[in-house]
Design a protein around this motif. Structure first.
Motif, mmCIF file in Angstrom:
data_model
loop_
_atom_site.group_PDB
_atom_site.id
_atom_site.type_symbol
_atom_site.label_atom_id
_atom_site.label_comp_id
_atom_site.label_asym_id
_atom_site.label_seq_id
_atom_site.Cartn_x
_atom_site.Cartn_y
_atom_site.Cartn_z
ATOM 1 N N ALA B 29 0.759 -1.468 0.181
ATOM 2 C CA ALA B 29 -0.224 -0.124 -0.103
ATOM 3 C C ALA B 29 0.881 1.369 0.025
ATOM 4 N N PRO B 30 0.375 2.320 -0.532
ATOM 5 C CA PRO B 30 1.239 3.462 -0.601
ATOM 6 C C PRO B 30 1.330 3.976 1.001
ATOM 7 N N ALA B 31 2.504 4.693 1.108
ATOM 8 C CA ALA B 31 2.601 5.171 2.586
ATOM 9 C C ALA B 31 1.657 5.958 2.817
ATOM 10 N N GLY B 32 1.136 5.757 4.097
ATOM 11 C CA GLY B 32 0.163 6.751 4.520
ATOM 12 C C GLY B 32 -1.510 6.155 4.568
ATOM 13 N N ILE B 33 -1.295 5.045 3.604
ATOM 14 C CA ILE B 33 -2.977 4.435 3.410
ATOM 15 C C ILE B 33 -3.088 3.069 4.325
ATOM 16 N N ALA B 34 -4.193 3.084 5.132
ATOM 17 C CA ALA B 34 -4.282 2.124 5.888
ATOM 18 C C ALA B 34 -5.563 1.492 5.281
ATOM 19 N N VAL B 40 -0.744 -4.341 6.199
ATOM 20 C CA VAL B 40 0.306 -3.907 4.815
ATOM 21 C C VAL B 40 1.715 -4.552 5.147
ATOM 22 N N ALA B 41 1.956 -5.472 4.278
ATOM 23 C CA ALA B 41 3.390 -6.266 4.454
ATOM 24 C C ALA B 41 4.448 -5.382 3.724
ATOM 25 N N GLN B 42 4.003 -4.753 2.816
ATOM 26 C CA GLN B 42 5.058 -3.715 2.051
ATOM 27 C C GLN B 42 4.505 -2.396 1.538
ATOM 28 N N PRO B 43 4.616 -1.392 2.640
ATOM 29 C CA PRO B 43 4.478 -0.107 2.321
ATOM 30 C C PRO B 43 5.332 0.468 1.045
ATOM 31 N N PHE B 44 4.803 1.392 0.125
ATOM 32 C CA PHE B 44 5.941 1.982 -0.527
ATOM 33 C C PHE B 44 5.582 3.509 -0.858
ATOM 34 N N HIS B 45 6.717 4.215 -1.331
ATOM 35 C CA HIS B 45 6.477 5.661 -1.826
ATOM 36 C C HIS B 45 6.328 5.979 -3.117
ATOM 37 N N PHE B 46 5.547 6.669 -3.662
ATOM 38 C CA PHE B 46 5.506 6.778 -4.982
ATOM 39 C C PHE B 46 6.869 7.216 -5.724
ATOM 40 N N PRO B 73 -1.345 11.456 -5.219
ATOM 41 C CA PRO B 73 -0.471 11.890 -3.834
ATOM 42 C C PRO B 73 0.296 13.094 -4.048
ATOM 43 N N SER B 74 0.735 13.817 -3.221
ATOM 44 C CA SER B 74 1.628 15.104 -3.387
ATOM 45 C C SER B 74 2.890 14.153 -3.303
ATOM 46 N N LEU B 75 3.911 15.059 -4.024
ATOM 47 C CA LEU B 75 5.267 14.071 -4.063
ATOM 48 C C LEU B 75 6.137 14.893 -3.398
ATOM 49 N N ASP B 76 6.976 14.245 -2.681
ATOM 50 C CA ASP B 76 8.167 14.904 -1.859
ATOM 51 C C ASP B 76 9.619 14.857 -2.654
ATOM 52 N N PRO B 77 10.136 15.902 -3.125
ATOM 53 C CA PRO B 77 11.239 15.956 -3.986
ATOM 54 C C PRO B 77 12.355 15.409 -3.331
ATOM 55 N N ASP B 83 16.355 6.813 -10.535
ATOM 56 C CA ASP B 83 15.490 5.796 -11.610
ATOM 57 C C ASP B 83 14.023 6.635 -11.704
ATOM 58 N N THR B 84 13.245 6.692 -10.575
ATOM 59 C CA THR B 84 12.164 7.247 -10.508
ATOM 60 C C THR B 84 11.900 8.660 -10.857
ATOM 61 N N ALA B 85 12.957 9.375 -10.620
ATOM 62 C CA ALA B 85 12.988 10.894 -10.822
ATOM 63 C C ALA B 85 12.972 11.077 -12.509
ATOM 64 N N GLN B 86 13.417 10.091 -12.976
ATOM 65 C CA GLN B 86 13.753 10.406 -14.693
ATOM 66 C C GLN B 86 12.191 10.025 -15.184
ATOM 67 N N LEU B 87 11.377 9.324 -14.348
ATOM 68 C CA LEU B 87 10.164 8.941 -15.121
ATOM 69 C C LEU B 87 9.161 10.031 -14.975
ATOM 70 N N VAL B 88 9.608 11.310 -13.927
ATOM 71 C CA VAL B 88 8.353 12.175 -13.689
ATOM 72 C C VAL B 88 7.705 12.870 -14.762
ATOM 73 N N PRO B 89 8.859 13.535 -15.692
ATOM 74 C CA PRO B 89 7.949 14.335 -16.924
ATOM 75 C C PRO B 89 6.900 13.387 -17.518
ATOM 76 N N ASP B 90 7.139 11.947 -17.850
ATOM 77 C CA ASP B 90 6.188 11.122 -18.188
ATOM 78 C C ASP B 90 4.820 11.128 -17.525
ATOM 79 N N LEU B 91 5.163 10.857 -16.050
ATOM 80 C CA LEU B 91 3.957 10.827 -15.144
ATOM 81 C C LEU B 91 3.099 11.972 -15.063
ATOM 82 N N LEU B 92 3.948 13.283 -15.185
ATOM 83 C CA LEU B 92 3.137 14.406 -15.127
ATOM 84 C C LEU B 92 2.100 14.712 -16.295
ATOM 85 N N ARG B 93 2.813 14.132 -17.453
ATOM 86 C CA ARG B 93 1.816 14.431 -18.655
ATOM 87 C C ARG B 93 0.764 13.191 -18.579
#
Lengths: 267, 267
Positions: B29-34, B40-46, B73-77, B83-93
């Motif tokens: 589950a995304p961090a912060g969601i219960a 939750v066995a495996q929380p994760f951050h977007f 989610p709001s994203l924390d820079p 690797d994930t940072a490189q995907l951000v332009p695609d994600l925003l589009r």
């Protein structure tokens, strides 16, 4: 000189506004309806529609304007005259085809009695919103984009004969007009805003249904609409130019300016 | 034997229901969601999506199910890996292209990491409404006609990416679902009913948006939906067969029967 005109008046303030533009008009209204600020010279029963229309002709009326809200009446079988009774099967078929169908049937019947049906666009075009900003503030780019999205949604709904209004904020539909009308929609938006973002901003979009007869039942706003939009946290109102009636225009624009709302006529 | 599966869990009761059908699944589950009723066995951050997906592969996960509501989610820079940072332009589009666009992008990304994305139709088809009456009472002819009108309205709205639900009574739209969702729409209908006829009856229609990816974000109802429909004076609920999830099916049908509501799967 203009041919003599009859105003068939329903509820609300539009009939009185039209009567000021047409001081010589004969004011008619269905029995039981008391139009705001207007005394009725000629009440009539739907069950005696044919004698009523014949009588209008005998009085020299050539043009008829229908203005104001008229809810579907319940009919009293004891009141019918023979001519009107013969029309009932046609009338019921027209009613089943929806509000627009019923209105088209009434217009057709009036034309059979040599009455010309005109609407606000012909009789009092100044009541319609013109293209461009009417308030001190013009819409922002975001508000204009929300207005365009709202117009797109209303265009999609028109073929299924639903809705003349919606509210869009940041591209999302947060209000869609139903049978309960504009005021109900704006009140609902105001009530739901605390539930999820965005909590304020947004554009109220009001348009005629594509294909509707512009001689009757044009969308109408007034000062109360501005209050309701402001209370819902909206910042913009986009009205289809030439297709939406603005009642009490000075009061509408003053209240919109006081609330910082941009109001404009869009294509 | 089934390949190992991960459930990406959001809010609501659907994730726990799926977990019962898939006892061996890894609950993420995304961090912060219960998720309700689920640990939750495996929380994760977007912001660390790429390492998370790589880790799923390393654990032998081959199939992923996304279930439950996940708000944007709001994203924390500060949290991003390279690797994930490189995907951000695609994600925003993708986000700008709407909810469906964002989900399609996430599904595509998972597939690039050799994860197969499945949905409720594949994993737990019994949760979906089947064709025909599910309650003791089948719909009346009027209720079926209102359901058909509702389906027509929702089909008109689908191309503009609005609404999965509406309420129809005697052929008239008395509720249209917006950003605020089904519960808000049903509450609004209940609130407005005293204002004008018809004061009761009506059919709640719920369908998937035409063209939406059925692996994620399927429309879902539960016992609270039945309560809300009954309180709004409705007598029927029409769900698109194979496209709407019914949670707590026994409770849903018992409450519908107690309220005299006809609930069925329509084509």
């Amino acid at each position: 000189m203009r041919a003599r005109t009859a105003i068939i008046a329903g509820a609300g303030r539009l009939p009185a506004t039209l009567a000021r533009a047409l001081p010589e008009a004969l004011i008619c209204a269905p029995a039981g309806i008391a139009p705001e600020g207007l005394s009725v010279a000629q009440p009539f029963h739907f069950e005696r529609l044919v004698p009523f229309l014949r009588d209008l002709g005998n009085r020299g009326i050539e043009t008829v304007v229908m203005a104001g809200a008229i809810e579907r009446p319940s009919l009293d079988p004891a009141l019918f005259d023979r001519d009107t009774a013969q029309l009932v099967p046609d009338l019921l078929r027209a009613i089943q085809s929806g509000d627009d169908g019923a209105l088209r049937w009434v217009i057709g019947l009036m034309e059979e009695f040599d009455l010309r049906v005109e609407g606000v666009p012909q009789i009092a075009p100044d009541l319609l919103i013109a293209e461009g900003p009417a308030t001190a503030r013009a819409p922002s780019a975001d508000e204009a984009a929300d207005a365009a999205r709202g117009a797109e949604i209303l265009a999609a709904l028109a073929p299924v004969d639903v809705g003349q209004g919606c509210v869009i904020c940041a591209g999302q539909a947060i209000g869609l007009e139903t049978l309960y009308g504009t005021d109900a929609m704006l009140a609902d938006v105001g009530r739901h805003r605390p539930e999820r973002a965005p909590h304020k901003g947004g554009t109220f979009v009001k348009r005629a249904k594509a294909g509707q007869d512009l001689r009757v039942d044009l969308p109408t706003i007034g000062p109360a609409t501005i209050e309701a939009a402001a209370q819902a946290g909206l910042t913009a109102i986009a009205l289809q130019q030439g297709h939406v009636i603005v009642l009490d225009r000075d009061a509408v624009l003053a209240r919109a300016d006081a609330a910082g709302i941009a109001l404009w006529g869009m294509a």
